[in-house]
Write a protein that holds these residues in place. Structure first.
Motif, PDB file in Angstrom:
ATOM      1  N   TYR A  60       0.829  -1.203   0.000  1.00 34.63           N
ATOM      2  CA  TYR A  60       0.000   0.000   0.000  1.00 34.63           C
ATOM      3  C   TYR A  60       0.864   1.253   0.000  1.00 34.63           C
ATOM      4  CZ  TYR A  60      -3.861  -3.047   1.402  1.00 34.63           C
ATOM      5  OH  TYR A  60      -4.819  -4.033   1.451  1.00 34.63           O
ATOM      6  N   ALA A  61       0.340   2.293  -0.625  1.00 35.38           N
ATOM      7  CA  ALA A  61       0.952   3.601  -0.493  1.00 35.38           C
ATOM      8  C   ALA A  61       0.755   4.079   0.953  1.00 35.38           C
ATOM      9  CB  ALA A  61       0.305   4.582  -1.461  1.00 35.38           C
ATOM     10  N   ASP A  62       1.724   4.817   1.453  1.00 35.93           N
ATOM     11  CA  ASP A  62       1.631   5.296   2.840  1.00 35.93           C
ATOM     12  C   ASP A  62       0.363   6.121   3.059  1.00 35.93           C
ATOM     13  OD1 ASP A  62       5.216   5.891   3.263  1.00 35.93           O
ATOM     14  OD2 ASP A  62       4.007   4.077   3.503  1.00 35.93           O
ATOM     15  N   SER A  63      -0.060   6.832   2.042  1.00 33.97           N
ATOM     16  CA  SER A  63      -1.210   7.736   2.183  1.00 33.97           C
ATOM     17  C   SER A  63      -2.534   7.006   2.386  1.00 33.97           C
ATOM     18  CB  SER A  63      -1.314   8.648   0.953  1.00 33.97           C
ATOM     19  OG  SER A  63      -1.470   7.869  -0.218  1.00 33.97           O
ATOM     20  N   VAL A  64      -2.577   5.699   2.083  1.00 33.29           N
ATOM     21  CA  VAL A  64      -3.843   4.972   2.198  1.00 33.29           C
ATOM     22  C   VAL A  64      -3.779   3.831   3.214  1.00 33.29           C
ATOM     23  CG1 VAL A  64      -4.381   5.541  -0.190  1.00 33.29           C
ATOM     24  CG2 VAL A  64      -3.412   3.290   0.358  1.00 33.29           C
ATOM     25  N   LYS A  65      -2.613   3.578   3.779  1.00 34.29           N
ATOM     26  CA  LYS A  65      -2.481   2.487   4.754  1.00 34.29           C
ATOM     27  C   LYS A  65      -3.448   2.671   5.906  1.00 34.29           C
ATOM     28  CE  LYS A  65       2.323   1.076   3.995  1.00 34.29           C
ATOM     29  NZ  LYS A  65       3.705   1.102   4.533  1.00 34.29           N
ATOM     30  N   GLY A  66      -4.130   1.593   6.258  1.00 33.47           N
ATOM     31  CA  GLY A  66      -5.085   1.637   7.358  1.00 33.47           C
ATOM     32  C   GLY A  66      -6.465   2.106   6.938  1.00 33.47           C
ATOM     33  N   ARG A  67      -6.588   2.639   5.727  1.00 30.10           N
ATOM     34  CA  ARG A  67      -7.895   3.115   5.245  1.00 30.10           C
ATOM     35  C   ARG A  67      -8.400   2.308   4.061  1.00 30.10           C
ATOM     36  NH1 ARG A  67      -8.451   8.051   3.101  1.00 30.10           N
ATOM     37  NH2 ARG A  67      -6.325   8.122   2.261  1.00 30.10           N
ATOM     38  N   PHE A  68      -7.499   1.878   3.178  1.00 30.04           N
ATOM     39  CA  PHE A  68      -7.859   1.145   1.975  1.00 30.04           C
ATOM     40  C   PHE A  68      -7.436  -0.321   2.125  1.00 30.04           C
ATOM     41  CE2 PHE A  68      -7.657   4.843  -1.328  1.00 30.04           C
ATOM     42  CZ  PHE A  68      -8.481   5.605  -0.514  1.00 30.04           C
ATOM     43  N   THR A  69      -8.230  -1.214   1.529  1.00 27.45           N
ATOM     44  CA  THR A  69      -7.897  -2.633   1.517  1.00 27.45           C
ATOM     45  C   THR A  69      -8.070  -3.181   0.105  1.00 27.45           C
ATOM     46  OG1 THR A  69      -8.657  -2.892   3.808  1.00 27.45           O
ATOM     47  CG2 THR A  69      -8.384  -4.895   2.497  1.00 27.45           C
ATOM     48  N   ILE A  70      -7.017  -3.794  -0.412  1.00 25.13           N
ATOM     49  CA  ILE A  70      -7.076  -4.424  -1.730  1.00 25.13           C
ATOM     50  C   ILE A  70      -7.277  -5.918  -1.536  1.00 25.13           C
ATOM     51  CG2 ILE A  70      -4.567  -4.756  -1.878  1.00 25.13           C
ATOM     52  CD1 ILE A  70      -4.800  -4.151  -4.898  1.00 25.13           C
ATOM     53  N   SER A  71      -8.098  -6.509  -2.392  1.00 24.80           N
ATOM     54  CA  SER A  71      -8.342  -7.944  -2.293  1.00 24.80           C
ATOM     55  C   SER A  71      -8.721  -8.489  -3.663  1.00 24.80           C
ATOM     56  CB  SER A  71      -9.442  -8.252  -1.275  1.00 24.80           C
ATOM     57  OG  SER A  71     -10.661  -7.650  -1.662  1.00 24.80           O
ATOM     58  N   GLN A  72      -8.559  -9.798  -3.810  1.00 25.20           N
ATOM     59  CA  GLN A  72      -8.903 -10.458  -5.060  1.00 25.20           C
ATOM     60  C   GLN A  72      -9.898 -11.585  -4.800  1.00 25.20           C
ATOM     61  OE1 GLN A  72      -6.019 -11.676  -7.991  1.00 25.20           O
ATOM     62  NE2 GLN A  72      -4.373 -10.554  -6.968  1.00 25.20           N
ATOM     63  N   ASP A  73     -10.845 -11.757  -5.703  1.00 28.21           N
ATOM     64  CA  ASP A  73     -11.666 -12.963  -5.772  1.00 28.21           C
ATOM     65  C   ASP A  73     -11.164 -13.701  -7.012  1.00 28.21           C
ATOM     66  OD1 ASP A  73     -13.551 -14.954  -6.168  1.00 28.21           O
ATOM     67  OD2 ASP A  73     -15.193 -13.705  -5.417  1.00 28.21           O
ATOM     68  N   ILE A  74     -10.209 -14.596  -6.797  1.00 29.90           N
ATOM     69  CA  ILE A  74      -9.526 -15.199  -7.939  1.00 29.90           C
ATOM     70  C   ILE A  74     -10.468 -16.024  -8.806  1.00 29.90           C
ATOM     71  CG2 ILE A  74      -7.730 -16.845  -8.588  1.00 29.90           C
ATOM     72  CD1 ILE A  74      -6.035 -15.707  -6.312  1.00 29.90           C
ATOM     73  N   PRO A  75     -11.351 -16.883  -8.241  1.00 30.17           N
ATOM     74  CA  PRO A  75     -12.267 -17.650  -9.107  1.00 30.17           C
ATOM     75  C   PRO A  75     -13.154 -16.760  -9.962  1.00 30.17           C
ATOM     76  CG  PRO A  75     -12.227 -18.583  -6.913  1.00 30.17           C
ATOM     77  CD  PRO A  75     -11.507 -17.264  -6.830  1.00 30.17           C
ATOM     78  N   LYS A  76     -13.476 -15.575  -9.464  1.00 29.90           N
ATOM     79  CA  LYS A  76     -14.337 -14.659 -10.217  1.00 29.90           C
ATOM     80  C   LYS A  76     -13.543 -13.632 -10.998  1.00 29.90           C
ATOM     81  CE  LYS A  76     -18.369 -15.057  -7.198  1.00 29.90           C
ATOM     82  NZ  LYS A  76     -19.379 -14.342  -6.377  1.00 29.90           N
ATOM     83  N   ASN A  77     -12.223 -13.745 -10.958  1.00 30.61           N
ATOM     84  CA  ASN A  77     -11.367 -12.821 -11.708  1.00 30.61           C
ATOM     85  C   ASN A  77     -11.702 -11.367 -11.405  1.00 30.61           C
ATOM     86  OD1 ASN A  77      -9.738 -14.651 -12.960  1.00 30.61           O
ATOM     87  ND2 ASN A  77     -10.823 -14.616 -14.910  1.00 30.61           N
ATOM     88  N   THR A  78     -11.871 -11.063 -10.145  1.00 30.03           N
ATOM     89  CA  THR A  78     -12.251  -9.707  -9.762  1.00 30.03           C
ATOM     90  C   THR A  78     -11.325  -9.165  -8.682  1.00 30.03           C
ATOM     91  OG1 THR A  78     -14.569 -10.203 -10.253  1.00 30.03           O
ATOM     92  CG2 THR A  78     -14.141  -8.233  -8.962  1.00 30.03           C
ATOM     93  N   LEU A  79     -10.933  -7.923  -8.864  1.00 32.15           N
ATOM     94  CA  LEU A  79     -10.108  -7.197  -7.898  1.00 32.15           C
ATOM     95  C   LEU A  79     -10.967  -6.145  -7.222  1.00 32.15           C
ATOM     96  CD1 LEU A  79      -7.120  -6.570  -6.893  1.00 32.15           C
ATOM     97  CD2 LEU A  79      -7.138  -4.801  -8.671  1.00 32.15           C
ATOM     98  N   PHE A  80     -10.752  -5.949  -5.934  1.00 32.45           N
ATOM     99  CA  PHE A  80     -11.525  -4.966  -5.175  1.00 32.45           C
ATOM    100  C   PHE A  80     -10.598  -3.961  -4.503  1.00 32.45           C
ATOM    101  CE2 PHE A  80     -15.488  -7.147  -5.617  1.00 32.45           C
ATOM    102  CZ  PHE A  80     -15.172  -8.502  -5.619  1.00 32.45           C
TER     103      PHE A  80
END
Length: 123
Positions: A60-80
């Motif tokens: 994560y960029a320092d500016s978003v740490k603790g506020r933003f969360t990245i995740s993947q649903d690999i079977p659905k080929n989707t990034l959040f």
């Protein structure tokens, strides 16, 4: 060839939340990718926000740490990208990006890009 399509942008007041999605489709043998979110604020250069490797690693960029969360649903080929405690400085066009490995942090390390989705945060 990898195609990326973002959705979920919009307008929100400061302190609010949004979740961005990025659907990934490809026309070759299924391949796990390094996926990332970038953003480009008005009048500024595009910057990396977060990356998600096929091994589950995240950065994560320092500016978003603790506020933003990245995740993947690999079977659905989707990034959040779950974005909480949004601030006016988070206002930007948000882009999804992909490459075959997480080789670096900057946009030069990513080959495939979506068209972007606008996020506007008002004070």
């Amino acid at each position: 060839q990898v195609r990326l399509v973002e959705s979920g942008g919009g307008s929100v007041q400061a302190g609010g939340s949004l979740e961005l999605s990025c659907g990934k489709s490809e026309y070759t043998r299924y391949t796990q990718h390094c996926l990332a979110w970038f953003r480009q604020p008005p009048g500024k250069e595009r910057e990396a926000v977060a990356t998600s490797g096929s091994d589950g690693s995240t950065t994560y960029a320092d500016s978003v740490k603790g506020r933003f969360t990245i995740s993947q649903d690999i079977p659905k080929n989707t990034l959040f990208l779950q974005m909480n405690s949004l601030q006016p400085e988070d206002t930007a066009m948000y882009y999804c990006a992909a490459d075959f490995q997480c080789a670096g942090w900057g946009e030069a390390y990513f080959t495939y890009w979506g068209q972007g989705t606008q996020v506007t945060v008002s004070s």
